[in-house]
Design a protein around this motif. Sequence first.
Motif, PDB file in Angstrom:
ATOM      1  N   TYR A   1       0.844  -1.194   0.000  1.00 22.71           N
ATOM      2  CA  TYR A   1       0.000   0.000   0.000  1.00 22.71           C
ATOM      3  C   TYR A   1       0.882   1.247   0.000  1.00 22.71           C
ATOM      4  CZ  TYR A   1      -3.796  -3.148   1.253  1.00 22.71           C
ATOM      5  OH  TYR A   1      -4.704  -4.167   1.250  1.00 22.71           O
ATOM      6  N   ARG A   2       0.515   2.223  -0.795  1.00 22.76           N
ATOM      7  CA  ARG A   2       1.303   3.448  -0.866  1.00 22.76           C
ATOM      8  C   ARG A   2       1.343   4.124   0.501  1.00 22.76           C
ATOM      9  NH1 ARG A   2       0.688   8.650  -4.993  1.00 22.76           N
ATOM     10  NH2 ARG A   2       2.542   9.742  -4.180  1.00 22.76           N
ATOM     11  N   ASP A   3       2.537   4.596   0.865  1.00 22.12           N
ATOM     12  CA  ASP A   3       2.739   5.238   2.162  1.00 22.12           C
ATOM     13  C   ASP A   3       3.735   6.388   1.976  1.00 22.12           C
ATOM     14  OD1 ASP A   3       3.265   5.987   4.777  1.00 22.12           O
ATOM     15  OD2 ASP A   3       3.232   3.928   5.540  1.00 22.12           O
ATOM     16  N   ARG A   4       3.228   7.621   1.965  1.00 25.85           N
ATOM     17  CA  ARG A   4       4.082   8.774   1.711  1.00 25.85           C
ATOM     18  C   ARG A   4       5.101   9.017   2.814  1.00 25.85           C
ATOM     19  NH1 ARG A   4      -0.846  10.130  -0.625  1.00 25.85           N
ATOM     20  NH2 ARG A   4      -0.698  10.938  -2.767  1.00 25.85           N
ATOM     21  N   ARG A   5       4.926   8.351   3.955  1.00 29.42           N
ATOM     22  CA  ARG A   5       5.853   8.556   5.062  1.00 29.42           C
ATOM     23  C   ARG A   5       7.263   8.056   4.746  1.00 29.42           C
ATOM     24  NH1 ARG A   5       2.749   5.632   9.840  1.00 29.42           N
ATOM     25  NH2 ARG A   5       2.475   4.133   8.117  1.00 29.42           N
ATOM     26  N   TRP A   6       7.376   7.062   3.842  1.00 31.72           N
ATOM     27  CA  TRP A   6       8.722   6.581   3.524  1.00 31.72           C
ATOM     28  C   TRP A   6       9.119   6.833   2.071  1.00 31.72           C
ATOM     29  CZ3 TRP A   6       8.916   2.826  -0.227  1.00 31.72           C
ATOM     30  CH2 TRP A   6       7.795   2.004  -0.398  1.00 31.72           C
ATOM     31  N   GLU A   7       8.260   7.469   1.316  1.00 28.04           N
ATOM     32  CA  GLU A   7       8.642   7.818  -0.048  1.00 28.04           C
ATOM     33  C   GLU A   7       9.763   8.859  -0.024  1.00 28.04           C
ATOM     34  OE1 GLU A   7       5.265   9.024  -2.309  1.00 28.04           O
ATOM     35  OE2 GLU A   7       4.184   7.148  -1.975  1.00 28.04           O
ATOM     36  N   GLY A   8      10.652   8.805  -0.991  1.00 24.75           N
ATOM     37  CA  GLY A   8      11.750   9.745  -1.064  1.00 24.75           C
ATOM     38  C   GLY A   8      13.057   9.227  -0.509  1.00 24.75           C
TER      39      GLY A   8
ATOM     40  N   VAL B   1       3.873  -0.124  -5.813  1.00 27.07           N
ATOM     41  CA  VAL B   1       4.174   0.773  -4.696  1.00 27.07           C
ATOM     42  C   VAL B   1       5.658   1.071  -4.627  1.00 27.07           C
ATOM     43  CG1 VAL B   1       4.253   0.905  -2.176  1.00 27.07           C
ATOM     44  CG2 VAL B   1       2.166   0.159  -3.316  1.00 27.07           C
TER      45      VAL B   1
ATOM     46  N   VAL C   1       5.846   3.866  -7.679  1.00 30.71           N
ATOM     47  CA  VAL C   1       5.477   5.108  -7.002  1.00 30.71           C
ATOM     48  C   VAL C   1       6.641   5.667  -6.188  1.00 30.71           C
ATOM     49  CG1 VAL C   1       3.914   6.168  -5.330  1.00 30.71           C
ATOM     50  CG2 VAL C   1       3.043   4.440  -6.918  1.00 30.71           C
ATOM     51  N   ALA C   2       7.167   4.896  -5.252  1.00 33.32           N
ATOM     52  CA  ALA C   2       8.263   5.392  -4.405  1.00 33.32           C
ATOM     53  C   ALA C   2       9.547   5.575  -5.211  1.00 33.32           C
ATOM     54  CB  ALA C   2       8.493   4.432  -3.243  1.00 33.32           C
TER      55      ALA C   2
END
Length: 466
Positions: free
Chosen positions: A349-356, A380, A384-385
């Motif tokens: 599931y996409r999770d912006r907390r660890w993207e980048g 994901v 995405v990430a």
Amino acid sequence: MYLSVATTHRPATDLGYLLHKHPDRLHETELPFGKALVFYPEANEARCEAALVLDVDPIGLVRGKGRSEGLLDQYVNDRPYAASSFLSVALTRALRTAMSGSSRDRQALAETEIPLEAVVTPLPARGGEALVRALFEPLGWATTVEPIEDVGAQAGRASHYVTLKLAGAARLSALLNHLYVLIPVLDDDKHYWVGEDEVAKLLRRGEGWLESHPARDLIVLRYLIHRKALAREALARLAPETVQEDAVEPAARPGAGEDALETPLRLNDERMLAVVEALRASGARSVVDLGCGEGKLLQKLVRERWVERLIGVDPAARELEWATKRLKLREAGGPPEGRVMLLHGSATYRDRRWEGVDAAALVEVIEHLDEDRLPALEQVVFGVARPEIVVVTTPNADYNALFPNLAAAAFRHPDHHFEWSRAQFRAWVDRVGETYGYTAELSPIGKLDEALGAPTQMAVFRRTAQ
């Protein structure tokens, strides 16, 4: 082998909601070693009984290498017929949701103690009736043990096969987890390779009862097939004050599995070192460990000065609690505030907390997913990430033939949903790279066999497209 569970709770047919199996149908689950059938011999408002029958393929078990060494031993044994770790695996595959204590339509009932009866037969009881009672009666079960005559009994030796009957009031999930742990304990053996991840499974299934059980040490030792190093680790987490330093020596009994022979460096240590080295060579400054478990990789990475930020992600809250303790977060001597962050989540599931982050690690994770969930993980992580580096490790199924205590076609762990050969892993790596703009380098980890490769295979993906 046969297991039945019955209740007289009114309406008794609510048992179907708890098991997620409709009483009017036959339910079939394919297993690596046969199939599990669930059906209802009785289903009415006053009493409902569900039966799980395990149909093991005895010929399939001896194709390739199994635990037995002699030809006669391969064919003359009770594995396809007597309750054992095969039945425990069948429980997790056929009744997984019931074991977790979840019910979409009857959650309140799933959390309620109801009258339950269970029958397991034929059950190997290596330790006799006294041990059976010592295991189940402290858990509140009224226990009946009926001996089953076998060839040994006819020759004047006591039979160690019994029919076990349990009765009491408990949550259905508690009953299923008691059986899951204690059936292989009574058998004092397992059909699959036992490694460090088996400790986590024991603690999860034994949560709330194992730590206070009067036979705790025996249960732990037998469940982990007398692997003393693993037993000491489990006991250290259950009751640290009881562990003796002289209990750390690894078991050396024949057939105990690869870990008993891995000296001076165990496979898991080699795997972690290989992943750390790949991440170090990548130049990454921030790393996310997807499926971090209790934080073993994070513990190694936190010692590396080049890592500025670490994130651990896992769907199991209990594992994150252990990771917090292992990493000494928010404790004296632990990492600086903000350098390590643990997140409750999933790589599917996409999770912006660890993207980048610069790099992501998936160490022995993908094989725990249903294959139809892999596209979600791929999208994901790679879609995405899109970290610069992604390191993936997974078992090499080709190598399984070299494990002496692993039955043919069986997986190394009952939680694995698949295990890929080197060719299958290469095909997946190539497809992911082509789809999402990555190149990848594959490396073996562990002792290399000329024909079958190494026990673990690793891919290091490097992003080529923006």
